[in-house]
Structures are given as C-alpha cells and as structure tokens.
Write a protein that holds these residues in place. Sequence first.
Motif, PDB file in Angstrom:
ATOM      1  N   LEU A 172       0.743  -1.288  -0.044  1.00 42.02           N
ATOM      2  CA  LEU A 172      -0.163   0.216   0.342  1.00 42.02           C
ATOM      3  C   LEU A 172       0.256   1.049  -0.150  1.00 42.02           C
ATOM      4  O   LEU A 172       0.365   2.218  -0.753  1.00 42.02           O
ATOM      5  CB  LEU A 172      -0.516   0.264   1.214  1.00 42.02           C
ATOM      6  CG  LEU A 172      -2.184  -0.960   0.934  1.00 42.02           C
ATOM      7  CD1 LEU A 172      -3.003  -0.941   2.414  1.00 42.02           C
ATOM      8  CD2 LEU A 172      -2.781  -0.552   0.109  1.00 42.02           C
ATOM      9  N   CYS A 173       2.007   1.019   0.663  1.00 48.53           N
ATOM     10  CA  CYS A 173       2.694   2.463   0.374  1.00 48.53           C
ATOM     11  C   CYS A 173       3.447   2.269  -0.714  1.00 48.53           C
ATOM     12  O   CYS A 173       4.150   4.009  -1.223  1.00 48.53           O
ATOM     13  CB  CYS A 173       3.857   1.992   1.377  1.00 48.53           C
ATOM     14  SG  CYS A 173       3.978   1.738   3.333  1.00 48.53           S
ATOM     15  N   ASN A 174       3.632   1.109  -1.333  1.00 44.05           N
ATOM     16  CA  ASN A 174       3.967   1.679  -2.462  1.00 44.05           C
ATOM     17  C   ASN A 174       3.611   1.881  -4.003  1.00 44.05           C
ATOM     18  O   ASN A 174       3.635   2.501  -4.795  1.00 44.05           O
ATOM     19  CB  ASN A 174       4.806   0.713  -3.408  1.00 44.05           C
ATOM     20  CG  ASN A 174       6.473  -0.162  -2.319  1.00 44.05           C
ATOM     21  OD1 ASN A 174       6.925   1.193  -1.850  1.00 44.05           O
ATOM     22  ND2 ASN A 174       6.452  -1.470  -2.623  1.00 44.05           N
ATOM     23  N   TYR A 175       2.443   1.628  -3.910  1.00 45.55           N
ATOM     24  CA  TYR A 175       0.858   2.016  -4.503  1.00 45.55           C
ATOM     25  C   TYR A 175      -0.179   2.994  -4.024  1.00 45.55           C
ATOM     26  O   TYR A 175      -1.515   2.566  -3.801  1.00 45.55           O
ATOM     27  CB  TYR A 175       0.678   0.867  -4.985  1.00 45.55           C
ATOM     28  CG  TYR A 175       1.556   0.195  -5.573  1.00 45.55           C
ATOM     29  CD1 TYR A 175       2.092   0.132  -7.242  1.00 45.55           C
ATOM     30  CD2 TYR A 175       2.294  -1.459  -5.232  1.00 45.55           C
ATOM     31  CE1 TYR A 175       3.332  -0.445  -7.645  1.00 45.55           C
ATOM     32  CE2 TYR A 175       3.194  -2.078  -5.901  1.00 45.55           C
ATOM     33  CZ  TYR A 175       3.970  -1.830  -6.297  1.00 45.55           C
ATOM     34  OH  TYR A 175       4.909  -2.518  -7.116  1.00 45.55           O
ATOM     35  N   PRO A 176      -0.011   4.307  -4.039  1.00 46.19           N
ATOM     36  CA  PRO A 176      -0.841   4.919  -2.954  1.00 46.19           C
ATOM     37  C   PRO A 176      -2.265   5.147  -3.511  1.00 46.19           C
ATOM     38  O   PRO A 176      -3.138   5.744  -2.759  1.00 46.19           O
ATOM     39  CB  PRO A 176      -0.240   6.755  -3.440  1.00 46.19           C
ATOM     40  CG  PRO A 176       0.851   6.205  -3.865  1.00 46.19           C
ATOM     41  CD  PRO A 176       1.043   5.216  -4.060  1.00 46.19           C
ATOM     42  N   PHE A 177      -1.939   4.998  -4.820  1.00 41.66           N
ATOM     43  CA  PHE A 177      -3.541   4.760  -5.725  1.00 41.66           C
ATOM     44  C   PHE A 177      -4.744   3.326  -5.550  1.00 41.66           C
ATOM     45  O   PHE A 177      -5.860   3.256  -5.150  1.00 41.66           O
ATOM     46  CB  PHE A 177      -2.999   4.533  -6.714  1.00 41.66           C
ATOM     47  CG  PHE A 177      -2.149   3.804  -7.451  1.00 41.66           C
ATOM     48  CD1 PHE A 177      -3.175   2.678  -7.610  1.00 41.66           C
ATOM     49  CD2 PHE A 177      -1.368   4.449  -7.777  1.00 41.66           C
ATOM     50  CE1 PHE A 177      -2.062   1.771  -8.288  1.00 41.66           C
ATOM     51  CE2 PHE A 177      -0.227   3.264  -8.267  1.00 41.66           C
ATOM     52  CZ  PHE A 177      -0.759   2.640  -8.188  1.00 41.66           C
ATOM     53  N   ILE A 178      -4.126   2.124  -4.256  1.00 35.29           N
ATOM     54  CA  ILE A 178      -4.620   0.994  -4.110  1.00 35.29           C
ATOM     55  C   ILE A 178      -5.407   1.539  -2.323  1.00 35.29           C
ATOM     56  O   ILE A 178      -4.884   2.303  -1.490  1.00 35.29           O
ATOM     57  CB  ILE A 178      -4.073   0.595  -3.481  1.00 35.29           C
ATOM     58  CG1 ILE A 178      -3.594  -0.448  -4.907  1.00 35.29           C
ATOM     59  CG2 ILE A 178      -5.209  -0.755  -3.465  1.00 35.29           C
ATOM     60  CD1 ILE A 178      -3.177  -0.882  -5.431  1.00 35.29           C
ATOM     61  N   ASP A 179      -6.832   1.860  -2.327  1.00 36.64           N
ATOM     62  CA  ASP A 179      -7.396   1.959  -1.136  1.00 36.64           C
ATOM     63  C   ASP A 179      -7.945   0.410  -0.268  1.00 36.64           C
ATOM     64  O   ASP A 179      -7.365   1.324   0.986  1.00 36.64           O
ATOM     65  CB  ASP A 179      -8.906   2.342  -1.413  1.00 36.64           C
ATOM     66  CG  ASP A 179      -8.284   3.629  -2.112  1.00 36.64           C
ATOM     67  OD1 ASP A 179      -7.939   4.930  -1.864  1.00 36.64           O
ATOM     68  OD2 ASP A 179      -9.277   3.841  -3.409  1.00 36.64           O
ATOM     69  N   ILE A 180      -7.915  -0.325  -0.442  1.00 35.95           N
ATOM     70  CA  ILE A 180      -8.089  -1.409   0.316  1.00 35.95           C
ATOM     71  C   ILE A 180      -7.168  -3.045  -0.607  1.00 35.95           C
ATOM     72  O   ILE A 180      -7.321  -2.478  -1.573  1.00 35.95           O
ATOM     73  CB  ILE A 180      -9.864  -2.012   0.623  1.00 35.95           C
ATOM     74  CG1 ILE A 180      -9.881  -0.182   1.083  1.00 35.95           C
ATOM     75  CG2 ILE A 180      -9.734  -2.583   1.208  1.00 35.95           C
ATOM     76  CD1 ILE A 180     -11.862  -0.919   1.232  1.00 35.95           C
ATOM     77  N   THR A 181      -6.874  -3.154   0.241  1.00 34.94           N
ATOM     78  CA  THR A 181      -6.396  -5.321  -0.066  1.00 34.94           C
ATOM     79  C   THR A 181      -6.936  -5.917   0.657  1.00 34.94           C
ATOM     80  O   THR A 181      -7.616  -5.940   1.824  1.00 34.94           O
ATOM     81  CB  THR A 181      -4.993  -5.211   0.192  1.00 34.94           C
ATOM     82  OG1 THR A 181      -4.795  -5.090   1.231  1.00 34.94           O
ATOM     83  CG2 THR A 181      -4.316  -3.831  -0.949  1.00 34.94           C
ATOM     84  N   VAL A 182      -7.478  -7.423   0.123  1.00 37.17           N
ATOM     85  CA  VAL A 182      -8.216  -8.421   0.702  1.00 37.17           C
ATOM     86  C   VAL A 182      -7.789  -9.327   0.513  1.00 37.17           C
ATOM     87  O   VAL A 182      -6.330  -9.912  -0.218  1.00 37.17           O
ATOM     88  CB  VAL A 182      -9.441  -8.379  -0.774  1.00 37.17           C
ATOM     89  CG1 VAL A 182     -10.974  -9.300   0.030  1.00 37.17           C
ATOM     90  CG2 VAL A 182     -10.573  -7.592  -0.462  1.00 37.17           C
ATOM     91  N   ARG A 183      -7.541 -10.091   1.868  1.00 34.13           N
ATOM     92  CA  ARG A 183      -6.665 -11.225   1.982  1.00 34.13           C
ATOM     93  C   ARG A 183      -7.442 -12.440   1.510  1.00 34.13           C
ATOM     94  O   ARG A 183      -8.766 -12.516   2.744  1.00 34.13           O
ATOM     95  CB  ARG A 183      -6.124 -10.850   3.531  1.00 34.13           C
ATOM     96  CG  ARG A 183      -5.118 -10.542   3.745  1.00 34.13           C
ATOM     97  CD  ARG A 183      -4.448 -10.258   5.120  1.00 34.13           C
ATOM     98  NE  ARG A 183      -5.501 -10.420   6.152  1.00 34.13           N
ATOM     99  CZ  ARG A 183      -5.945  -9.377   7.023  1.00 34.13           C
ATOM    100  NH1 ARG A 183      -5.534  -8.344   6.236  1.00 34.13           N
ATOM    101  NH2 ARG A 183      -6.308  -9.531   7.906  1.00 34.13           N
ATOM    102  N   GLY A 184      -7.307 -13.286   1.194  1.00 35.61           N
ATOM    103  CA  GLY A 184      -7.670 -15.304   1.331  1.00 35.61           C
ATOM    104  C   GLY A 184      -9.259 -14.499   0.119  1.00 35.61           C
ATOM    105  O   GLY A 184      -9.583 -13.924  -0.595  1.00 35.61           O
ATOM    106  N   GLU A 185     -10.602 -15.350   0.618  1.00 37.23           N
ATOM    107  CA  GLU A 185     -11.619 -15.232   0.091  1.00 37.23           C
ATOM    108  C   GLU A 185     -12.320 -14.138   0.276  1.00 37.23           C
ATOM    109  O   GLU A 185     -12.401 -13.414   1.163  1.00 37.23           O
ATOM    110  CB  GLU A 185     -12.448 -16.718   0.637  1.00 37.23           C
ATOM    111  CG  GLU A 185     -12.333 -18.063   0.430  1.00 37.23           C
ATOM    112  CD  GLU A 185     -12.785 -18.813   1.157  1.00 37.23           C
ATOM    113  OE1 GLU A 185     -13.399 -18.852   1.895  1.00 37.23           O
ATOM    114  OE2 GLU A 185     -12.302 -19.755   1.004  1.00 37.23           O
ATOM    115  N   GLY A 186     -13.208 -13.631  -0.775  1.00 33.34           N
ATOM    116  CA  GLY A 186     -13.729 -12.607  -1.002  1.00 33.34           C
ATOM    117  C   GLY A 186     -15.080 -12.339  -0.795  1.00 33.34           C
ATOM    118  O   GLY A 186     -15.601 -10.666  -0.703  1.00 33.34           O
ATOM    119  N   GLU A 187     -15.443 -13.157  -1.031  1.00 35.13           N
ATOM    120  CA  GLU A 187     -16.738 -12.848  -1.245  1.00 35.13           C
ATOM    121  C   GLU A 187     -17.916 -12.193   0.412  1.00 35.13           C
ATOM    122  O   GLU A 187     -18.510 -10.549   0.006  1.00 35.13           O
ATOM    123  CB  GLU A 187     -17.947 -14.203  -1.197  1.00 35.13           C
ATOM    124  CG  GLU A 187     -17.790 -14.602  -2.442  1.00 35.13           C
ATOM    125  CD  GLU A 187     -16.856 -16.345  -2.420  1.00 35.13           C
ATOM    126  OE1 GLU A 187     -16.962 -16.555  -3.398  1.00 35.13           O
ATOM    127  OE2 GLU A 187     -15.404 -16.022  -1.879  1.00 35.13           O
TER     128      GLU A 187
END
Length: 595
Positions: free
Chosen positions: A110-125
């Motif tokens: 997230l520090c390297n790519y400031p245009f990303i707001d959220i990352t999801v770990r694992g299953e996403g539904e």
Amino acid sequence: MAKLEIYLNEYNIPMDNTVYFPLASGQLRAYAESIPDIRDNYQFMPFIFIRDNPDHILKQYNNPAVVGFSCSMWNINLSLEVARRVKERFPNCLVVFGGPSVPLDAFSFLCNYPFIDITVRGEGEYTFSEILLTLLKARDFGFINGISWRSSDGVIYRESDRQLEDNLDVFPSPYLSGVYEYLWSTGIKFQAVVETNRGCPFKCSYCFWGHGKKLRLYSLERVREVADWCGRNRIEYVFCADSNFGILRRDLEIARYFVDAKQKYGFPDKFRACYGKNAEETIFQIGDLLHEHDMEKGITLSRQSNDTQTLNNVGRRNIKQSVYNNLQKRYNAKNIPVYTELILGLPGETYHSFISGLETILQSGMRNQIIVYICEVYPNTELADPSYQKRFGIKTIKVPLTEIHGSIRPDNIPKEYNEIVIGTSTMPTEDWMRALVISWIMQLLHGLKLGFHVLDYMVRQHNIKYTSFFEYLVDCRPGRVLGKTIRGFQLWANHISKGGGRGCINRKFGDIYWEPEESAYLDICQVKDEFYRELYQVCREYIGGDDKGLMEVIEYQKQIIPDISDYGDNKTFARQVVIYGRKSNKMVRAMGGIT
C-alpha cells in the motif's frame, strides 16, 4: 438517483479466441447481488476480463464508484497500471485489490502504490460485500475483517483475519446465478474453472494454495447443477480448481456428473483436475471413468522430487514408490494416460539426486509424460520468505512471464514477471542449467515420443540408463539436427538463467508460446528423415556396434510419429498433436500406440 457503478477487472490469458470465464469476479458479483442493499444501490458493469492495452481498458469506464482487481502473476502489473490511471482520472473511486499476488502483509504494498485503497486477504465474497455496504455510509472500513486499508489521512490499518465459511453453498454460483449470460453474445469461446471444495490440508513451501487449511465442501447437488450447466452451454474444457481432486471418495461421484453431462449434451469434451497423491483407489477409478468417455487430460502421479531430504525441506511427503509403481502398472494395463511432475530447483536437491530421481521414475514404467517444471517463487509462500531462501542458499531471478500456449504478449501491454529459482547451495546454477537441458531432452525423446521405443529398446536389450544416454547426447552433441537441438537447449537454459523468458516463439506453428522441447519437436517434425538417420548413428555408437534390431525399431519409431501433412497445415498439427495430445497419450499414429 443513479446507481453506483462497480467495475471488476480480472485479466485472463487468451489463446486465440478462447478464454476462461472470470471466476473470481463472477463469485464476488453473484454473492453481492444476493444482498438487497447492494442490488438496490449498485450496478455491476460488464466484466473486464481479457488482457488488453490499458488505453483500451480505460475506455470501458464511465463513472466508477468501486473498482476491483483480481491479481495473479499473469496480470498484476497490468492491474497496477490500470488502477493508477483509473485513480488519476476518477480520484474519488474506491480501488480494491485481491488475489494471490497481493501480499497478505500489505503495508509495503500500500505504501508503494498509493492509488490502492484496500487490499483483501483470502476469500473475498463476504469481505467485498461488506466493503460495498460500508461505502454507502462512510469511507471508514475499520472492523471489516480480512482487509488492509488506507484511511483519509493516509494511515494504513490491518484488520483481523476473517474466519472461513464452512458452508460454501451460501455463496451463489456465478454459473447458475446468470452473471455470465450476457457474455454469449461476445462471440468468445469460453472455458470454465469450477470448484467442488476449497482449502488444502498440506503445507508445501512452494505453494500458497492451502496453508494447511481444512477442506470445505460445496454440496453435491450444487456441483451436479454446475456440471449440467457446463454441458448445456457447450463448454468444451473444464478445469477443476480443487487442490487434491480424488482425495475424497465423493470425487468419483463428481466425475460422474461431468460424464453424465457429456452423455446428455456432448459437452464438456475434457475435464482436467489436479489430483491428490494418496487416494490410490478413488483416483484410479476416476481415471478409468474419464478415460472410458474420452474426457481425461491425463492423470497426475506427482512426485515433485524423489529425494527424501528435499521433500522434508519443502514439507511434502510422497506416496511410497511401491504404491506409485503399482499405480503405473494398473494405468498402463488399461492404457489410461498418466503423467508425473518434477520441480527443478527445490532446496536440498543436487544435480545427482535430481538425475537419479528422474531415472527411477523412467524405470518405474512411466509410459506417458514426465513434466519438469522450473521452481517458481510465489507471493505469500514460505519459499518467498528471505530467511527460508538464506537457509538454503536459494538464488532467484525474475524473468518475463511467457504463458505456455497463451497468445504472445503485445508490446503495448505491461510486461508481467515471475520469479524462478536458478540455483541453491546444493545445486549451483551451472548444475541447474545442465539438469534443465537433460530435462528437455528427456521430454523431447520420451514424453513427446520422438525416441520412446528406441529408448525402451536400448534399456531392455542393452541395459543402458536413460539418463546416462541423455548426458551422452549433451556431451557429444551429434549430427546437424540433434546437435542444433541440444545446442539450442543449452543456449535457452543460459538465456533463462540471465533473466530471459521460458516460453519459445515458433511462428510457423501459431502466435503462442511453446515449451522449449515442444518448439524443438515441431522443428524436428519438418526434417523427420534426417533426424532419425542421426538418431540411429548416435544410438549405434552409444551401444558400441551394429544391431539389426535397433535399425528396425528406429524405422518403426519414425513411422508412428505423425506427419504434418496428416493434419493439413502447421497450426492444426501443432494444436492437435502437441497441445491436445501431449498429456492424453495421443502423440503417435494409431498404428503404433504406446505398448
């Protein structure tokens, strides 16, 4: 009031006009649309699912509120470039990243790519739907389990992991829910990825699939309906994404569902799976069933390595060699194609242990394929851990990703890379390159059948070792055709060790990437007579004199290798014989067979 637009991006690899349905995107959408508040307030825009020029992709955006990306090694850089441009053009949209190439510990990401707001770990539904519901109220995503996120003042948070759902049927099937129905009008030919369970009980250091998580199952009724959907919609190729198909007794029933669909509709034509390693009887019965209906793409009897210490280092236990040999005999007796897999570059493997393991498998009665993969380093695996790499002296390099049998990447699309192992403390890079060349020679002569009966004859009549003969070929490089082929392998191994891509381009046979041994096979088939004259001479020299039987088996071997003219043109020959025929034991003319 207009609904908020959601764009899901999952760039898959095309092969000509064929591509997989965007499974992850379909799963997210199918579950989200089952929730009234999401259905009433959001509009899912058409899936963006084919690798393309970022300029073309951006033209598909109108006014995004949420943009999701499913990222794997074949699309991570393209996803990042599109996300950057989307955020620049639509600064208020929410950008969400998930998938196996997104780090579980996402702070640096997230520090390297400031245009990303959220990352999801694992299953996403569950997680993605909670993000959508929260966004209707505010941009504070605290307490949504399974995410890392950036607040409005730039602080990065990592929320707790999410508990996995045991009842997978709560997630609607994207196939059965209708989210793909509009795609039929695109003129694209689709292949399907299906799940019958999730998880993997094993913890191999090179794999991120299961992390030792228990298997969780879809109901048999749900799987039966998906199989019927594939048949009804004329899906030719189905890939089962279970980690260990056949590990459960019920998997035989699941195989019957797809057979029933083919009997009813004529589709699917093929069903491919990643098979378990210890469920001997169930997997044999599945292979027998699929073979009876011409649906199998080969049954896997994977080894990865035959070296005990190497297997301990990577956290894997193989089936006993005696069980393995018994399975070989049973499959051979019914002419069911099987193949095994080895990984070159695993920690603890030496050149000699690798060659010895290869010889053991060849001597066990393997009649079809031994596929040798270069060890790859995936995010979120133990193999990617710097301390693990230091412990075993692992040397890696990033190479351009050239997806075998995928369309050649255009220059106007961001390059993707994968990290591969090119040496360890027990296998220096020079040894690694020699082992790689030996592997390609083995796959060319044994797996692709150019010398299958010749090798078998020399082993039985002259008590040679397969691998000793392969090493002899490397060292003497005989003849114009054989010598050029082996020198080409050596140059390509060096090319990869210096950061070059693995896949070869051979445009006479299509605008796709080929394995090095496949490209060599296609070239040799254009000069078959000269190749077999050379093979006879080198075999005669190796066994030390004249042998009438050798001449006869060489002539027989030449006759059973198909001619390009049998198929009308180069591309049809390459597709039918190499792509479709390699793992399914159809590399030779019917007059010969593999006996």
